[in-house]
Design a protein around this motif. Structure first.
Motif, mmCIF file in Angstrom:
data_model
loop_
_atom_site.group_PDB
_atom_site.id
_atom_site.type_symbol
_atom_site.label_atom_id
_atom_site.label_comp_id
_atom_site.label_asym_id
_atom_site.label_seq_id
_atom_site.Cartn_x
_atom_site.Cartn_y
_atom_site.Cartn_z
ATOM 1 N N UNK A 161 0.839 -1.207 0.000
ATOM 2 C CA UNK A 161 0.000 0.000 0.000
ATOM 3 C C UNK A 161 0.872 1.254 0.000
ATOM 4 N N UNK A 162 1.925 1.251 0.838
ATOM 5 C CA UNK A 162 2.826 2.412 0.878
ATOM 6 C C UNK A 162 3.545 2.577 -0.455
ATOM 7 N N UNK A 163 3.998 1.461 -1.042
ATOM 8 C CA UNK A 163 4.725 1.530 -2.304
ATOM 9 C C UNK A 163 3.871 2.110 -3.412
ATOM 10 N N UNK A 164 2.602 1.726 -3.458
ATOM 11 C CA UNK A 164 1.722 2.170 -4.544
ATOM 12 C C UNK A 164 1.027 3.485 -4.240
ATOM 13 N N UNK A 165 1.062 3.934 -2.975
ATOM 14 C CA UNK A 165 0.356 5.172 -2.620
ATOM 15 C C UNK A 165 0.967 6.389 -3.298
ATOM 16 N N UNK A 166 2.242 6.298 -3.665
ATOM 17 C CA UNK A 166 2.868 7.420 -4.353
ATOM 18 C C UNK A 166 2.227 7.735 -5.686
ATOM 19 N N UNK A 167 1.601 6.725 -6.304
ATOM 20 C CA UNK A 167 0.902 6.954 -7.569
ATOM 21 C C UNK A 167 -0.236 7.951 -7.354
ATOM 22 N N UNK A 168 -1.060 7.689 -6.323
ATOM 23 C CA UNK A 168 -2.185 8.587 -6.048
ATOM 24 C C UNK A 168 -1.705 9.963 -5.614
ATOM 25 N N UNK A 169 -0.691 9.998 -4.728
ATOM 26 C CA UNK A 169 -0.176 11.290 -4.265
ATOM 27 C C UNK A 169 0.414 12.083 -5.416
ATOM 28 N N UNK A 170 1.208 11.424 -6.261
ATOM 29 C CA UNK A 170 1.812 12.121 -7.391
ATOM 30 C C UNK A 170 0.777 12.685 -8.347
ATOM 31 N N UNK A 171 -0.265 11.894 -8.638
ATOM 32 C CA UNK A 171 -1.326 12.371 -9.543
ATOM 33 C C UNK A 171 -2.063 13.566 -8.944
ATOM 34 N N UNK A 172 -2.313 13.523 -7.627
ATOM 35 C CA UNK A 172 -3.016 14.635 -6.975
ATOM 36 C C UNK A 172 -2.186 15.919 -7.037
ATOM 37 N N UNK A 173 -0.893 15.809 -6.757
ATOM 38 C CA UNK A 173 -0.024 16.993 -6.783
ATOM 39 C C UNK A 173 0.112 17.520 -8.212
ATOM 40 N N UNK A 174 0.256 16.627 -9.177
ATOM 41 C CA UNK A 174 0.360 17.044 -10.575
ATOM 42 C C UNK A 174 -0.897 17.784 -11.012
ATOM 43 N N UNK A 175 -2.061 17.258 -10.644
ATOM 44 C CA UNK A 175 -3.323 17.915 -11.019
ATOM 45 C C UNK A 175 -3.398 19.308 -10.407
ATOM 46 N N UNK A 176 -2.981 19.425 -9.145
ATOM 47 C CA UNK A 176 -3.014 20.736 -8.481
ATOM 48 C C UNK A 176 -2.073 21.717 -9.162
ATOM 49 N N UNK A 177 -0.867 21.250 -9.509
ATOM 50 C CA UNK A 177 0.103 22.126 -10.167
ATOM 51 C C UNK A 177 -0.396 22.587 -11.535
ATOM 52 N N UNK A 178 -0.948 21.650 -12.316
ATOM 53 C CA UNK A 178 -1.420 22.001 -13.657
ATOM 54 C C UNK A 178 -2.604 22.956 -13.596
ATOM 55 N N UNK A 179 -3.547 22.683 -12.699
ATOM 56 C CA UNK A 179 -4.744 23.528 -12.632
ATOM 57 C C UNK A 179 -4.408 24.908 -12.086
ATOM 58 N N UNK A 180 -3.507 24.948 -11.095
ATOM 59 C CA UNK A 180 -3.146 26.240 -10.497
ATOM 60 C C UNK A 180 -2.472 27.154 -11.509
ATOM 61 N N UNK A 181 -1.729 26.575 -12.462
ATOM 62 C CA UNK A 181 -0.980 27.391 -13.420
ATOM 63 C C UNK A 181 -1.793 27.771 -14.651
ATOM 64 N N UNK A 182 -3.070 27.395 -14.695
ATOM 65 C CA UNK A 182 -3.921 27.793 -15.816
ATOM 66 C C UNK A 182 -4.360 29.241 -15.670
ATOM 67 N N UNK A 183 -4.263 30.056 -16.720
ATOM 68 C CA UNK A 183 -4.804 31.427 -16.673
ATOM 69 C C UNK A 183 -6.321 31.384 -16.846
ATOM 70 N N UNK A 184 -7.035 31.262 -15.757
ATOM 71 C CA UNK A 184 -8.486 31.049 -15.839
ATOM 72 C C UNK A 184 -9.231 32.264 -16.396
ATOM 73 N N UNK A 185 -8.671 33.444 -16.214
ATOM 74 C CA UNK A 185 -9.363 34.652 -16.704
ATOM 75 C C UNK A 185 -8.478 35.376 -17.697
ATOM 76 N N UNK A 186 -9.078 35.840 -18.763
ATOM 77 C CA UNK A 186 -8.354 36.656 -19.738
ATOM 78 C C UNK A 186 -8.077 38.031 -19.143
ATOM 79 N N UNK A 187 -6.951 38.669 -19.483
ATOM 80 C CA UNK A 187 -6.683 40.019 -18.982
ATOM 81 C C UNK A 187 -7.738 40.991 -19.476
ATOM 82 N N UNK A 188 -8.135 41.938 -18.638
ATOM 83 C CA UNK A 188 -9.177 42.885 -19.039
ATOM 84 C C UNK A 188 -8.758 43.715 -20.250
#
Length: 441
Positions: free
Chosen positions: A402-429
């Motif tokens: 479980x510990x060995x494979x848990x890094x898969x879930x943790x890595x995917x969660x962190x990657x998703x957060x990094x990718x979504x956070x860096x999206x320019x959600x709003x166009x500049x006015x």
């Protein structure tokens, strides 16, 4: 664009799914051809089966180049602002794929005898693998160009005739396998000669389907300039694809390093087959999202609604996978004990990771559509080599699946957060022109 991926008035989710479905179906048909070849090979004995595992691994450069060029060219075609730019992208992509395929094939044919002698000890296996590599290397330019052409057709929303071609290729490949192997007496080599023939046929028909974009030739200098401009994104995407293969390869090598870990290796190897099937829709979603975003960026509200829908759907699928996680090893592969335990842990952690993978695929497609391939690569490296790999090593040394494979879930969660956070959600006015004029006066 007239034949682009975005029709006015069609909801964002429907636009993405209308591309995701055909891309995923094409992948399934490609896997069907591979499984048919493997079944025919299995009738020829254990040595033939052992040899069949080698060609695809030895031709990793071929696979990575296809995975790098196809999506990039598809995105550039989908986002082309004019018919001329679209035609230049189509012709540049096909020319680049053919040229690279020819170089890979020629180098492979020169190096193949030496590589086979060094890596393959058993004479019968070496002979079989050499025959397979010969035919696959001959087919490399056709397969690369056809794959790029297929991504172009999907970007143009003209994938239906391509799917009919793939369906016919599945049936024809099975017939040619039997004819070449038994009718012509080619044996093991006949399976890969059939694959080569199918690749050439698909290439010819794909070019015919794109004939309207090939009728007016683009100047060679312009195509070369386009290739230079696209080369950086292709190289970054090549490294992105390499990281996926490299991560799994490192884990398999670690497990194979000690005989005491043979049970873990068996469970992990079986799990990779199931994980590959789970990831088919994720890859298709990333490509489809990128093509839609490249053609016409939707509003932040539409993207947020799409994320919510995919989060709900993927969470429901993940729940079903969690329930079944500790069953497949017993009845699907006949695994028991340590092997079944590691397979169950891997599938359970992959199930937890699935919603994060799906959401990351949406963000990944949007980043690639905007040309931010480096952002995607950095997130992938953090996911797999900064988080998943260290946890896997610790879990392996502590004998905790479980510990060995848990890094898969943790890595995917962190990657998703990094990718979504860096999206320019709003166009500049947009600046108020009247106010600017008043200030200047």
């Amino acid at each position: 664009m007239a034949d682009g991926v975005n029709a006015s008035g069609v909801p964002l989710g429907r636009r993405v799914l209308s591309l995701m479905g055909p891309i995923m179906l094409a992948s399934v048909m490609g896997q069907t051809i591979a499984q048919t070849d493997l079944w025919v090979v299995s009738r020829l004995g254990e040595e033939a089966v052992a040899a069949a595992a080698l060609p695809a691994r030895l031709l990793l450069v071929d696979s990575l180049t296809a995975m790098a060029m196809g999506p990039v060219v598809g995105l550039l075609v989908a986002g082309a602002a004019t018919a001329h730019a679209r035609r230049r992208a189509v012709q540049g992509g096909l020319a680049g794929a053919t040229l690279l395929g020819a170089v890979i094939g020629a180098l492979g044919l020169v190096l193949m005898p030496w590589v086979a002698d060094v890596l393959i000890a058993a004479p019968a296996v070496r002979e079989h693998a050499g025959a397979a590599l010969f035919w696959l290397l001959v087919a490399t330019p056709f397969r690369l160009a056809q794959f790029v052409g297929a991504m172009v057709l999907f970007a143009l929303r003209r994938g239906r005739p391509l799917l009919r071609l793939y369906a016919a290729a599945v049936v024809l490949n099975a017939a040619l396998d039997v004819w070449f192997v038994y009718g012509l007496g080619l044996g093991f080599a006949g399976v890969y000669a059939s694959t080569c023939a199918i690749a050439v046929l698909e290439w010819v028909i794909t070019l015919w389907l794109l004939r309207d974009h090939l009728a007016v030739r683009t100047r060679a200098a312009e195509i070369l300039r386009w290739l230079r401009q696209a080369a950086r994104n292709m190289a970054t995407e090549w490294l992105n694809a390499l990281s996926r293969f490299g991560f799994e390869l490192v884990l398999v090598v670690l497990l194979a390093a000690r005989a005491a870990w043979s049970g873990q290796l068996a469970g992990f190897s079986a799990g990779l087959v199931l994980v590959a099937a789970m990831l088919l829709p994720v890859g298709a979603l990333a490509n489809a999202t990128g093509m839609v975003a490249a053609a016409d960026e939707a509003s932040a509200m539409e993207w947020a609604a799409l994320r919510r829908r995919f989060a709900l759907i993927s969470s429901a699928v993940a729940g079903a996978l969690l329930v079944a996680a500790f069953g497949p090893g017993a009845w699907l592969y006949g695994l028991r004990g340590e092997a079944a335990h590691w397979l169950g842990a891997l599938i359970a952690c992959q199930a937890v990771a699935l919603p994060f993978r799906v959401l990351a695929a949406v963000s990944e497609g949007r980043h690639k559509a905007a040309g931010r391939f480096g952002t995607v690569l950095r997130g992938r490296l953090v996911q797999e080599f900064a988080l998943a790999l260290p946890l896997f090593v610790v879990g392996l040394l502590l004998d905790s699946a479980v510990l060995a494979c848990s890094g898969v879930a943790l890595g995917c969660a962190v990657n998703e957060w990094l990718l979504h956070r860096s999206l320019p959600e709003r166009e500049p006015p947009v600046p108020d022109q009247s106010a600017a004029a008043a200030v200047s006066t």
